[in-house]
Design an enzyme around this catalytic site. Sequence first.
Site, PDB file in Angstrom:
ATOM      1  CG  ASP A  92      -1.891   1.111   1.347  1.00  0.00           C
ATOM      2  OD1 ASP A  92      -2.772   1.271   0.493  1.00  0.00           O
ATOM      3  OD2 ASP A  92      -1.725   1.879   2.309  1.00  0.00           O
ATOM      4  CE1 TYR A 204      -2.783   7.722   1.255  1.00  0.00           C
ATOM      5  CE2 TYR A 204      -2.423   7.688   3.630  1.00  0.00           C
ATOM      6  CZ  TYR A 204      -2.586   7.024   2.431  1.00  0.00           C
ATOM      7  OH  TYR A 204      -2.549   5.655   2.408  1.00  0.00           O
ATOM      8  CG  HIS A 259      -5.781  -2.744   0.199  1.00  0.00           C
ATOM      9  ND1 HIS A 259      -5.122  -2.190  -0.868  1.00  0.00           N
ATOM     10  CD2 HIS A 259      -5.308  -2.117   1.312  1.00  0.00           C
ATOM     11  CE1 HIS A 259      -4.292  -1.249  -0.427  1.00  0.00           C
ATOM     12  NE2 HIS A 259      -4.385  -1.197   0.882  1.00  0.00           N
TER      13      HIS A 259
END
Length: 286
Positions: A92, A204, A259
């Site tokens: 990820d 982020y 995921h």
Amino acid sequence: DSGLRFHYVAAGERGKPLMLLLHGFPEFWYSWRHQLREFKSEYRVVALDLRGYGETDAPSHKEYYKLDCLITDIKDILESLGYNKCVLVGHDWGGMIAWLVAICYPEMVTKLIVVNFPHPSVFTEYILRHPSQLIKSGYYFFFQMPWFPEFMFTLNDFKILKNLFTSQATGIGRKGCRLTAEDIEAYLYVFSQPGALTGPINHYRNIFSCLPLQHHEVVMPTLLLWGERDAFMEVEMAEMTRIYVKNHFRLTILSEASHWLQQDQPDIVNKLIWTFLKEETTRKRE
């Protein structure tokens, strides 16, 4: 060099070749527990808490989470562990960092293993052309807001966090290794500490400052593993990654997996990694 204190968990003897594991969001070193046990026989396996996560120091200002800083962290950590190269593994967001370290410091990465994250150039190109991926990555935009995303995560006893791993839409599926109550408790403990979500979300808050990339090519043997039922990343990006790897490239897509692949299907993931590590990679490509 940053002056930050990093927390990591290690298995395997010092002096064995280094395998460095970089977790994703919202995770910490614990997401690699199955791999720490598996690879310690032949590697010094080190699972890091990235900058801002878990017990690693978390600078308060978002400027300190630019990708340049995160890439330099990995270089510094490698050196402070007494190594000049490693097998680098990322999942990820940790996969994003792993790709960038491999591009910027190729001499430091003998083999690259990425789980459920495409080459960053594929990601940026794909997201601009596919509204469906833009929607799936909508949280990148939501995270640009100050304080509110952290607040949302804390509601209803961190319900969003629990749901990410356990819900039908985004969690580990029926055929996977579901997280135990203790596993969930470990995640809740780490992320319920005061201010524990700000560092991770700050990663982020800088993403738009550094993409697109100047350099793209990956020159070491590369393994990309992908859970096809990933709720956040479209599987088409996995195959497109091939064009940026100028060496042996192996892609394996697991049809029933989510995921959270290395926790979802640890036995298969470990087996695929062993096969890749033991391969002679004189052949150029598959």
